[in-house]
Write an enzyme that holds these catalytic residues in place. Structure first.
Site, short mmCIF file in Angstrom:
data_model
loop_
_atom_site.label_atom_id
_atom_site.label_comp_id
_atom_site.label_asym_id
_atom_site.label_seq_id
_atom_site.Cartn_x
_atom_site.Cartn_y
_atom_site.Cartn_z
N GLY A 47 0.76 -1.25 0.00
CA GLY A 47 0.00 0.00 0.00
C GLY A 47 0.79 1.29 0.00
N GLU A 102 3.75 4.09 6.10
CA GLU A 102 2.57 3.22 6.03
C GLU A 102 1.48 3.88 5.20
OE1 GLU A 102 1.02 0.56 6.71
OE2 GLU A 102 1.78 -0.44 8.50
N ASP A 106 -5.37 1.35 10.70
CA ASP A 106 -6.78 1.08 10.96
C ASP A 106 -6.90 0.72 12.45
OD1 ASP A 106 -9.38 0.11 10.90
OD2 ASP A 106 -9.10 -1.26 9.26
N GLY A 108 -4.42 -0.58 14.04
CA GLY A 108 -3.06 -0.37 14.56
C GLY A 108 -2.34 -1.67 14.84
N THR A 110 -1.27 -4.11 12.85
CA THR A 110 -0.11 -4.37 11.97
C THR A 110 1.07 -3.50 12.36
OG1 THR A 110 -1.74 -4.69 10.20
CG2 THR A 110 0.55 -4.52 9.52
N ASP A 163 -5.93 -0.87 -1.88
CA ASP A 163 -6.70 -1.71 -2.81
C ASP A 163 -7.98 -2.26 -2.22
OD1 ASP A 163 -5.29 -3.61 -1.01
OD2 ASP A 163 -6.20 -5.10 -2.33
N ARG A 169 -5.40 0.42 -6.72
CA ARG A 169 -4.15 1.00 -6.21
C ARG A 169 -3.65 2.14 -7.11
NH1 ARG A 169 -2.15 -2.45 -2.19
NH2 ARG A 169 -2.49 -4.66 -2.50
P1 IMP Z 1 -4.57 -2.60 10.91
O1 IMP Z 1 -3.65 -3.68 11.30
O2 IMP Z 1 -5.99 -2.88 11.35
O3 IMP Z 1 -4.14 -1.21 11.35
O4 IMP Z 1 -4.67 -2.61 9.33
C1 IMP Z 1 -3.62 -2.11 8.56
C2 IMP Z 1 -3.61 -2.65 7.15
O5 IMP Z 1 -4.92 -3.04 6.70
C3 IMP Z 1 -3.17 -1.55 6.21
O6 IMP Z 1 -1.77 -1.54 6.04
C4 IMP Z 1 -3.92 -1.89 4.93
O7 IMP Z 1 -3.17 -2.81 4.17
C5 IMP Z 1 -5.18 -2.55 5.40
N1 IMP Z 1 -6.31 -1.59 5.47
C6 IMP Z 1 -6.85 -1.04 6.59
N2 IMP Z 1 -7.87 -0.23 6.29
C7 IMP Z 1 -7.99 -0.26 4.93
C8 IMP Z 1 -8.88 0.38 4.01
O8 IMP Z 1 -9.80 1.17 4.35
N3 IMP Z 1 -8.67 0.10 2.69
C9 IMP Z 1 -7.69 -0.74 2.25
N4 IMP Z 1 -6.84 -1.37 3.08
C10 IMP Z 1 -6.99 -1.13 4.41
#
Ligand code: IMP
Length: 179
Positions: A47, A102, A106, A108, A110, A163, A169
């Site tokens: 991303g 990054e 979302d 957090g 990851t 994506d 993308r």
């Molecule tokens: P987290 O671990 O919940 O913070 O999610 C992070 C990862 O989820 C990001 O690096 C994205 O690859 C993917 N992601 C989170 N939200 C979105 C979105 O709204 N659209 C696309 N990918 C997302």
């Protein structure tokens, strides 16, 4: 103008021009903060690729660029919390100043995982620069998250690197799902 990607409809949220303007501001801050630090920009694929490119083009202090790849969405519109470590960061970051780039934070989950993993390699510092943050979704307190281009509602977005089912993308702005 609304667009369709696979089975979903999306509407414009942040224009390509607004992204460029904000990226310029963040790069200016980083140029000041890292003037004598020879930072390593570490992009989190896939991303980050557009944001990383536009950001580092505006960095005018000596710096290195490297990538790592993690995935957690696995194609859908909600996070799975199952992180795959697709490829590791190959440069030695011991005693180096790392700027993690990054696409979106979302929950957090990851980012928290990645910061902990890289911290074990004893960098001089880690700062995170994220294009997007969903403040209503975050569940972790990540002190390294210092530069955020845009805060957005807790909705699924695509474009500018992000994506849906690997599509979208290539869009130059960010679009949010019409629900
Ligand atoms: P987290 O671990 O919940 O913070 O999610 C992070 C990862 O989820 C990001 O690096 C994205 O690859 C993917 N992601 C989170 N939200 C979105 C979105 O709204 N659209 C696309 N990918 C997302």
């Amino acid at each position: 103008m609304n667009i369709k990607i696979a089975d979903l409809e999306f509407e414009p949220l942040i224009s390509g021009e607004a992204i460029q303007a904000r990226t310029k501001e963040i790069a200016a801050q980083l140029n000041e903060e890292y003037a004598d630090k020879a930072p390593i920009f570490v992009g989190v694929l896939n991303g980050c690729f557009m944001f990383m490119a536009d950001l580092v083009k505006r960095i005018n202090v000596p710096c290195e660029v490297a990538f790592t790849k993690l995935s957690s969405y696995h194609g859908g519109v909600t996070t799975t919390r199952r992180i795959s470590d697709d490829f590791d960061l190959l440069v030695d970051i011991a005693n180096r100043h790392v700027i993690l780039v990054e696409d979106i934070v979302d929950t957090g989950h990851t980012l928290d995982y990645l910061v902990a993993k890289l911290s074990h390699r004893k960098p001089a510092s880690i700062t995170v620069c994220a294009l997007l943050l969903k403040p209503d979704a975050i569940e972790y307190s990540i002190k390294e998250l210092k530069h955020i281009a845009f805060r957005i509602p807790n909705e699924f977005v695509v474009g500018y690197g992000l994506d849906y089912m690997e599509l979208g993308r290539n869009l130059d702005g960010i679009y949010k799902r019409v629900v």
